[in-house]
Design a protein around this motif. Structure first.
Motif, PDB file in Angstrom:
ATOM      1  N   ALA A  89      -2.949   5.085  -1.020  1.00 22.91           N
ATOM      2  CA  ALA A  89      -3.053   4.508  -2.354  1.00 22.91           C
ATOM      3  C   ALA A  89      -1.689   4.381  -2.980  1.00 22.91           C
ATOM      4  O   ALA A  89      -0.792   5.179  -2.711  1.00 22.91           O
ATOM      5  CB  ALA A  89      -3.953   5.370  -3.231  1.00 22.91           C
ATOM      6  N   LEU A  90      -1.544   3.379  -3.840  1.00 22.74           N
ATOM      7  CA  LEU A  90      -0.281   3.191  -4.535  1.00 22.74           C
ATOM      8  C   LEU A  90      -0.077   4.300  -5.555  1.00 22.74           C
ATOM      9  O   LEU A  90      -1.025   4.783  -6.146  1.00 22.74           O
ATOM     10  CB  LEU A  90      -0.269   1.833  -5.249  1.00 22.74           C
ATOM     11  CG  LEU A  90      -0.485   0.610  -4.356  1.00 22.74           C
ATOM     12  CD1 LEU A  90      -0.255  -0.646  -5.173  1.00 22.74           C
ATOM     13  CD2 LEU A  90       0.429   0.614  -3.155  1.00 22.74           C
ATOM     14  N   GLU A 147      -2.439   4.438 -14.200  1.00 25.02           N
ATOM     15  CA  GLU A 147      -3.356   4.731 -13.103  1.00 25.02           C
ATOM     16  C   GLU A 147      -4.793   4.979 -13.567  1.00 25.02           C
ATOM     17  O   GLU A 147      -5.728   4.868 -12.770  1.00 25.02           O
ATOM     18  CB  GLU A 147      -2.859   5.951 -12.311  1.00 25.02           C
ATOM     19  CG  GLU A 147      -1.464   5.791 -11.728  1.00 25.02           C
ATOM     20  CD  GLU A 147      -1.323   4.559 -10.855  1.00 25.02           C
ATOM     21  OE1 GLU A 147      -2.247   4.273 -10.069  1.00 25.02           O
ATOM     22  OE2 GLU A 147      -0.291   3.874 -10.966  1.00 25.02           O
ATOM     23  N   LYS A 205       0.813  -1.218   0.000  1.00 24.41           N
ATOM     24  CA  LYS A 205       0.000   0.000   0.000  1.00 24.41           C
ATOM     25  C   LYS A 205       0.844   1.265   0.000  1.00 24.41           C
ATOM     26  O   LYS A 205       0.365   2.340  -0.369  1.00 24.41           O
ATOM     27  CB  LYS A 205      -0.927  -0.012   1.213  1.00 24.41           C
ATOM     28  CG  LYS A 205      -1.929  -1.156   1.198  1.00 24.41           C
ATOM     29  CD  LYS A 205      -2.694  -1.220   2.508  1.00 24.41           C
ATOM     30  CE  LYS A 205      -3.598  -2.440   2.532  1.00 24.41           C
ATOM     31  NZ  LYS A 205      -4.316  -2.567   3.829  1.00 24.41           N
ATOM     32  N   ASP A 243       3.720   1.433  -1.686  1.00 27.51           N
ATOM     33  CA  ASP A 243       4.511   1.357  -2.915  1.00 27.51           C
ATOM     34  C   ASP A 243       5.881   0.707  -2.705  1.00 27.51           C
ATOM     35  O   ASP A 243       6.791   0.906  -3.509  1.00 27.51           O
ATOM     36  CB  ASP A 243       4.682   2.735  -3.548  1.00 27.51           C
ATOM     37  CG  ASP A 243       4.684   2.661  -5.072  1.00 27.51           C
ATOM     38  OD1 ASP A 243       4.083   1.717  -5.624  1.00 27.51           O
ATOM     39  OD2 ASP A 243       5.295   3.529  -5.719  1.00 27.51           O
ATOM     40  N   TYR A 290      -8.932  -1.596  -8.168  1.00 33.70           N
ATOM     41  CA  TYR A 290      -8.052  -2.252  -7.197  1.00 33.70           C
ATOM     42  C   TYR A 290      -7.664  -1.291  -6.071  1.00 33.70           C
ATOM     43  O   TYR A 290      -7.743  -1.636  -4.886  1.00 33.70           O
ATOM     44  CB  TYR A 290      -6.804  -2.787  -7.894  1.00 33.70           C
ATOM     45  CG  TYR A 290      -5.787  -3.362  -6.928  1.00 33.70           C
ATOM     46  CD1 TYR A 290      -6.016  -4.581  -6.302  1.00 33.70           C
ATOM     47  CD2 TYR A 290      -4.618  -2.663  -6.629  1.00 33.70           C
ATOM     48  CE1 TYR A 290      -5.103  -5.102  -5.390  1.00 33.70           C
ATOM     49  CE2 TYR A 290      -3.697  -3.176  -5.721  1.00 33.70           C
ATOM     50  CZ  TYR A 290      -3.948  -4.396  -5.107  1.00 33.70           C
ATOM     51  OH  TYR A 290      -3.043  -4.904  -4.192  1.00 33.70           O
ATOM     52  N   VAL A 291      -7.245  -0.082  -6.431  1.00 30.82           N
ATOM     53  CA  VAL A 291      -6.835   0.910  -5.422  1.00 30.82           C
ATOM     54  C   VAL A 291      -8.014   1.281  -4.533  1.00 30.82           C
ATOM     55  O   VAL A 291      -7.880   1.381  -3.303  1.00 30.82           O
ATOM     56  CB  VAL A 291      -6.242   2.154  -6.104  1.00 30.82           C
ATOM     57  CG1 VAL A 291      -5.998   3.254  -5.077  1.00 30.82           C
ATOM     58  CG2 VAL A 291      -4.936   1.801  -6.813  1.00 30.82           C
ATOM     59  N   ARG A 329      -7.261  -0.778 -12.552  1.00 35.77           N
ATOM     60  CA  ARG A 329      -6.327  -0.243 -11.565  1.00 35.77           C
ATOM     61  C   ARG A 329      -7.070   0.618 -10.544  1.00 35.77           C
ATOM     62  O   ARG A 329      -6.836   0.517  -9.334  1.00 35.77           O
ATOM     63  CB  ARG A 329      -5.239   0.580 -12.266  1.00 35.77           C
ATOM     64  CG  ARG A 329      -4.286   1.295 -11.330  1.00 35.77           C
ATOM     65  CD  ARG A 329      -3.518   0.332 -10.449  1.00 35.77           C
ATOM     66  NE  ARG A 329      -2.675   1.040  -9.485  1.00 35.77           N
ATOM     67  CZ  ARG A 329      -2.005   0.449  -8.509  1.00 35.77           C
ATOM     68  NH1 ARG A 329      -2.069  -0.872  -8.353  1.00 35.77           N
ATOM     69  NH2 ARG A 329      -1.256   1.135  -7.686  1.00 35.77           N
ATOM     70  N   LYS A 330      -7.969   1.465 -11.028  1.00 35.35           N
ATOM     71  CA  LYS A 330      -8.756   2.310 -10.121  1.00 35.35           C
ATOM     72  C   LYS A 330      -9.581   1.449  -9.168  1.00 35.35           C
ATOM     73  O   LYS A 330      -9.677   1.744  -7.967  1.00 35.35           O
ATOM     74  CB  LYS A 330      -9.668   3.229 -10.926  1.00 35.35           C
ATOM     75  CG  LYS A 330      -8.942   4.324 -11.696  1.00 35.35           C
ATOM     76  CD  LYS A 330      -9.939   5.205 -12.439  1.00 35.35           C
ATOM     77  CE  LYS A 330      -9.238   6.347 -13.155  1.00 35.35           C
ATOM     78  NZ  LYS A 330     -10.206   7.198 -13.902  1.00 35.35           N
TER      79      LYS A 330
END
Length: 212
Positions: A211-212, A186, A132, A134, A194-195, A191-192
């Motif tokens: 968020a990553l 991103e 989380k 990175d 997942y975050v 991807r959105k």
């Protein structure tokens, strides 16, 4: 008799070992532990959506435990991949591609069928995933384990120094093919999602969401 789905519901805590990586750019086939070592539990991986199981090792060509697992989880298609200088065409190009940070728009699941010199070496390859914050977490696979990476997670793959792995990719729906989207991506919907799922879970659990 086929195994019930409940047998495979939970993570197997003995399936894999994982740890936080150092920032060295030395040979990526090395373990790259922090000093002192910082290990990551299967429960911590599960928070990121990474799941694992350890199946029985069977000498027969057909692994009944794998068949039962696929039936329980709904995997209907399999693709065998062998990665080694002798087995994989354009080996150097492909291993560099595997190690580039990327994500997929659907789950990536592998059964680890073989590695090199398993009598002496337990590890056969590494999946690296972002946490989380990175930071890189290195997941060491071994023969007989299954690893499932969620859609949308940034990750990469490296062999260890044996330069060999045989894996079976498992697919449940759609074409048996994974499209790699290199970082940054991103704005990709998966991807959105997942975050957002990570942030929602962190909020529910009462942890700070980053968020990553």
């Amino acid at each position: 008799m086929a195994a019930s789905a409940s047998k495979y519901d939970d993570n197997n805590h003995d399936a894999m070992e994982a740890w936080y990586m150092d920032e060295s750019i030395e040979d990526h086939r090395l373990p790259h532990h922090l000093e002192p070592k910082v290990f990551v539990s299967s429960d911590q991986l599960k928070e990121l959506g990474v799941l694992s199981w350890q199946l029985k090792e069977e000498e027969d060509e057909v692994n009944e435990d794998l068949k039962n697992f696929c039936a329980a989880k709904g995997y209907t298609q399999q693709v065998v991949i062998e990665v080694s200088p002798e087995k994989l065409p354009n080996y150097e190009i492909n291993v560099k591609k595997f190690f580039k940070e990327h994500l997929h728009d659907k789950e990536e699941t592998h059964y680890i069928a073989e590695g090199s010199d398993m009598a002496l070496l337990l590890l056969v390859g590494y999946f690296d995933v972002r946490d989380k914050r990175d930071c890189w977490i290195r997941i060491a696979t071994k023969k007989g384990c299954i690893i499932a990476l969620p859609a949308g997670i940034y990750h990469r793959f490296s062999l260890d120094r044996t330069n060999y792995i045989k894996a079976v990719r498992l697919f449940s729906v759609g074409e048996p093919f994974l499209t790699a989207y290199e970082r940054p991506n991103e704005d990709l919907r998966v991807r959105k999602e997942y975050v957002e799922a990570l942030m929602k879970k962190a909020h529910v659990d009462g942890h700070e969401a980053e968020a990553l």
